[in-house]
Each structure stands twice: as structure tokens, then as C-alpha cells.
Scaffold this active site. Sequence first.
Site, PDB file in Angstrom:
ATOM      1  N   ARG A  61       0.562  -1.322  -0.254  1.00  0.00           N
ATOM      2  CA  ARG A  61      -0.134   0.015   0.144  1.00  0.00           C
ATOM      3  C   ARG A  61       0.976   1.518  -0.137  1.00  0.00           C
ATOM      4  O   ARG A  61       0.471   1.717  -0.830  1.00  0.00           O
ATOM      5  CB  ARG A  61      -0.903  -0.331   1.162  1.00  0.00           C
ATOM      6  CG  ARG A  61      -1.429   1.062   1.399  1.00  0.00           C
ATOM      7  CD  ARG A  61      -3.281   1.245   2.239  1.00  0.00           C
ATOM      8  NE  ARG A  61      -3.029   0.567   3.432  1.00  0.00           N
ATOM      9  CZ  ARG A  61      -2.089   0.657   4.804  1.00  0.00           C
ATOM     10  NH1 ARG A  61      -1.556   1.504   4.862  1.00  0.00           N
ATOM     11  NH2 ARG A  61      -1.821  -0.187   5.774  1.00  0.00           N
ATOM     12  N   TYR A 114     -17.071  17.002 -15.168  1.00  0.00           N
ATOM     13  CA  TYR A 114     -17.317  15.523 -15.746  1.00  0.00           C
ATOM     14  C   TYR A 114     -18.811  15.119 -14.098  1.00  0.00           C
ATOM     15  O   TYR A 114     -18.318  15.729 -13.246  1.00  0.00           O
ATOM     16  CB  TYR A 114     -15.762  14.788 -15.091  1.00  0.00           C
ATOM     17  CG  TYR A 114     -16.592  12.735 -15.326  1.00  0.00           C
ATOM     18  CD1 TYR A 114     -17.197  12.690 -15.854  1.00  0.00           C
ATOM     19  CD2 TYR A 114     -15.757  12.652 -13.864  1.00  0.00           C
ATOM     20  CE1 TYR A 114     -17.251  11.121 -15.773  1.00  0.00           C
ATOM     21  CE2 TYR A 114     -16.539  10.513 -13.371  1.00  0.00           C
ATOM     22  CZ  TYR A 114     -17.446  10.628 -15.277  1.00  0.00           C
ATOM     23  OH  TYR A 114     -17.537   8.955 -14.518  1.00  0.00           O
ATOM     24  N   ASP A 187      -7.862  18.782 -14.090  1.00  0.00           N
ATOM     25  CA  ASP A 187      -7.986  17.720 -14.665  1.00  0.00           C
ATOM     26  C   ASP A 187      -7.492  17.584 -15.679  1.00  0.00           C
ATOM     27  O   ASP A 187      -8.171  18.383 -17.503  1.00  0.00           O
ATOM     28  CB  ASP A 187      -9.207  17.473 -14.334  1.00  0.00           C
ATOM     29  CG  ASP A 187      -9.694  15.630 -15.242  1.00  0.00           C
ATOM     30  OD1 ASP A 187      -8.977  15.143 -15.261  1.00  0.00           O
ATOM     31  OD2 ASP A 187     -10.714  15.112 -14.086  1.00  0.00           O
ATOM     32  N   LYS A 212      -7.929   6.914 -18.896  1.00  0.00           N
ATOM     33  CA  LYS A 212      -8.819   7.210 -20.567  1.00  0.00           C
ATOM     34  C   LYS A 212      -7.053   7.110 -20.855  1.00  0.00           C
ATOM     35  O   LYS A 212      -7.090   6.121 -21.958  1.00  0.00           O
ATOM     36  CB  LYS A 212      -9.292   9.036 -20.096  1.00  0.00           C
ATOM     37  CG  LYS A 212     -10.921   8.471 -19.235  1.00  0.00           C
ATOM     38  CD  LYS A 212     -11.336   7.599 -19.694  1.00  0.00           C
ATOM     39  CE  LYS A 212     -12.488   7.643 -18.794  1.00  0.00           C
ATOM     40  NZ  LYS A 212     -12.000   8.088 -17.116  1.00  0.00           N
TER      41      LYS A 212
HETATM   42  O1  P1T Z   1     -13.743   6.904 -14.391  1.00  0.00           O
HETATM   43  P1  P1T Z   1     -12.189   7.797 -13.428  1.00  0.00           P
HETATM   44  O2  P1T Z   1     -11.117   6.913 -13.452  1.00  0.00           O
HETATM   45  O3  P1T Z   1     -12.491   7.034 -12.047  1.00  0.00           O
HETATM   46  O4  P1T Z   1     -12.011   8.928 -13.620  1.00  0.00           O
HETATM   47  C1  P1T Z   1     -13.207   9.600 -13.194  1.00  0.00           C
HETATM   48  C2  P1T Z   1     -12.976  10.714 -14.255  1.00  0.00           C
HETATM   49  C3  P1T Z   1     -12.559  12.170 -13.986  1.00  0.00           C
HETATM   50  N1  P1T Z   1     -12.011  13.412 -14.600  1.00  0.00           N
HETATM   51  C4  P1T Z   1     -12.548  13.352 -16.030  1.00  0.00           C
HETATM   52  C5  P1T Z   1     -11.858  14.331 -16.988  1.00  0.00           C
HETATM   53  C6  P1T Z   1     -12.917  11.612 -16.540  1.00  0.00           C
HETATM   54  O5  P1T Z   1     -13.748  11.880 -17.452  1.00  0.00           O
HETATM   55  C7  P1T Z   1     -13.733  10.749 -15.889  1.00  0.00           C
HETATM   56  C8  P1T Z   1     -14.371   9.157 -15.941  1.00  0.00           C
HETATM   57  N2  P1T Z   1     -15.421   9.826 -17.258  1.00  0.00           N
HETATM   58  C9  P1T Z   1     -15.503   9.014 -17.892  1.00  0.00           C
HETATM   59  C10 P1T Z   1     -16.032   7.791 -17.452  1.00  0.00           C
HETATM   60  C11 P1T Z   1     -16.758   9.696 -18.669  1.00  0.00           C
HETATM   61  O6  P1T Z   1     -16.782   8.598 -19.598  1.00  0.00           O
HETATM   62  O7  P1T Z   1     -16.598  10.435 -19.245  1.00  0.00           O
END
Ligand code: P1T
Length: 392
Positions: A61, A114, A187, A212
Site C-alpha cells: 500500500r 465530469y 484535470d 483514458k
Molecule cells: O472513471 P475514473 O477513472 O474514476 O475517472 C473519473 C474521471 C475524472 N475526470 C474526467 C475528466 C473524467 O472524464 C473521468 C471519467 N470519465 C468518464 C468515465 C467518461 O466517460 O466521461
Amino acid sequence: MSEQQQGSQESTKGQGFETRAIHAGYEPDPTTGAVIPPIFATSTYKQDGVGGLRGGYEYSRSGNPTRTALEGNLAALEEGERAFAFASGLAAEDTLIRALCRPGDHVVLPDDAYGGTYRLFDKVAQVWGLAHSPAPVSDVDRVAAAVRPGETKLVWVETPTNPLLNIGDIEALAAVAHDAGALLVVDNTFASPYLQQPLTLGADVVVHSTTKYVGGHSDVVGGALVVRDLQLAEKLTFHQNAMGAVAGPFDSWLTLRGIRTLALRMERHCDNAEKVVAFLAAHPAVEEVIYPGLESHPGHEVAQRQMLRYGGMVSFRVRGGEERALAVCERTELFTLGESLGGVESLIEHPGRMTHASVAGTDLEVPADLVRLSVGIETADDLLGDLDRALG
Ligand code: P1T
């Protein structure tokens, strides 16, 4: 920081992006010469006498060498000093919020963030006493007006935003945040570190959903934070371990494998997105195309200044309202109907009903006729043909 991360990051400073993507964070294994970091599937480490840690590793961890390699690499890509890898983008955000904010504090958020990010602030953090106000990232004055001096701890920005692709001027927003004694969080998920490095423009923290573009193959969920300031890094080191939402070694390995080709993928994502934009702009079934690469986009000049290219995300509004927009989403074949973005394959979705359903009825509600594309790296003509059939 482990000795391994520090050493390999130093040696790649000043190198080009592609070189860092391939080499930063890891040196071939001294015992075997393994060119690729092993997946250290271990929860704990043998100590040479009590407290006699090898390379600083005590428990996975707190630190795992595969995760260390990923973290060193991410820090180098974002031109930061330290990076932290998490189990998801939202886990990274949660750790950041709890490391830097206390009850009674306030945060400024994008008014088109988001949906999951907004939900985290609105439904989780707010219950613990953290207030938030939405402001448009494209309007520096309105962001400044939303700041509450003495209370605002974070100015939180996405640029481009999800899903409306608004652009925030990172340098100007950093000045607004810093004047109020707050930190600027960017972000950088939509741009990826290949297209934009917010820390070099004055941001204090970069957030990624590495699910992503960074991972790039839709096969892993992950998140990251990257910082330059070592005191900030110390707080995040403590909270990453104390809260425990870390990236596991298998996920870290997959993410790092994706990063090796980030530059090549992003170039093709941008090439294909530009072709899709030109096609949609000329299509009679399309009301409006939203893409920061268009000269008509209100954030085009800022994007031109702070981004290398304009990315692989394209949003558009369909003539005829929600029903027509839903039909387009359901008719494509190569563009797979699904949430998420940034993978090699093209995806289509209806933000109002899918990724941003959690903001329905709030100030952040998105237009019902909006369709979002994550343009993949397939053959461009096949993508255009697919959209043509679906729109027809
Ligand atoms: O899904 P996760 O890995 O927890 O990330 C969240 C997140 C944070 N910031 C942005 C700009 C994001 O687009 C996302 C996640 N977005 C999607 C799952 C989507 O389809 O837009």
C-alpha cells in the site's frame, strides 16, 4: 520517494516527450536486465533486520516497484517532481480533496465538470462540510468572482471540459487561484500529458483519469495526481498511504505499457478527430460541432497557446433534439455505444443520459441533443462512413 523513482526521473530530465514516455521511471533490472518492469505481485517485502528496508519498500500500500515505475514515468511526462497512482480517477480526486481541504473550506468547480467529479463534491465532500460553487472555466472573471478569499482552497479546472470541450486559460486561472491563496488543480484527462502540461503553466496539481488516454486501451481503470511542490508531495504521500486507494501492480503495469505509445496514439487521435470534425460540420443533420481546433470555438486561441493539438474528443448537437441524438448513438457500429473515452477504439455516448446523468436537474445539466465522440485510431474513412450511416 523510493530511491528507484528519484534516480530514473533525474536521468530523463530534458529529454523529449517520446523518450520520457518510453524510459522514465525505470532502468533495466540490475539482476536480470529485464527491459520492462516486472509485475511485482507482492503485498510485503523481506526486511534485513527490523526496519532494514530494501529500496524503501515495506508494504505494497505504501509502495510497490511496479507502481513506482508508473509514478516516476507520470511525473516525468507532466514535468512534475512526484506522481501518485490510484485505483481510479475518482480515488485520486478523493485523496486530493481530503489531503488539502477541511470542513468549512470552499472549492470552485467547472460548471460543466465530469458528472462523477461533480457528484463527489456535491454528494460526498459537501456532507463533510466542504462547500463548492460552479463557474465557467472559460471565463476567468467569473471564476475570480466565485472565489471566496480565505475560504477557497482549490480552484478546480478541466480543460478541455467534459463533455462541452470548453477551454480554461491555465496561466490566468493560476493567477486567480494564487491571488486568493488557493491552489489550481487541472484535470488533464481530455488533453493527456502529450498535448498539455499544466504544471509548466502554473497549475499546482494535475489530475488524471489514467483509464483514458494515458492507459489508452480501455483495459484498466486508474487515476493519478502529479505535483511539483515537495511539501504538497509529502501530504499526498501520507494520504495515499493512509487512505489506501492505490493502483495495484497489474494495473500499474498495464497503464505503463499504454503510455509507451501515448505520443503516437495522440497524433492519430487528433488526425482522425480533425477529419470527423470536418465531416460533421458539413453534415445537414448536425446543428453544431464543438471542437477547440475550430477557429469558431470561443476557446480556440487559448487552446492554440497551451495545447500542442486539440485532442480526440468531439461533441456535437444533432438537429431534431434528444430523440434524434439517442438514435444516432444507437445506430453507429464502429463507434461503440459506451461510457469512457481515450482508448484506441472509437466510442459514442449521450452525456445527458449516460456520463452526466448524475448532474441532471442541476446547474451542470448538459444539452439533451448533445452527442460525445471519443475518436479512436481506426481508419478514418471507416469512421466517417459509420457516422454517415448513423446520421442518415
Ligand atoms: O472513471 P475514473 O477513472 O474514476 O475517472 C473519473 C474521471 C475524472 N475526470 C474526467 C475528466 C473524467 O472524464 C473521468 C471519467 N470519465 C468518464 C468515465 C467518461 O466517460 O466521461
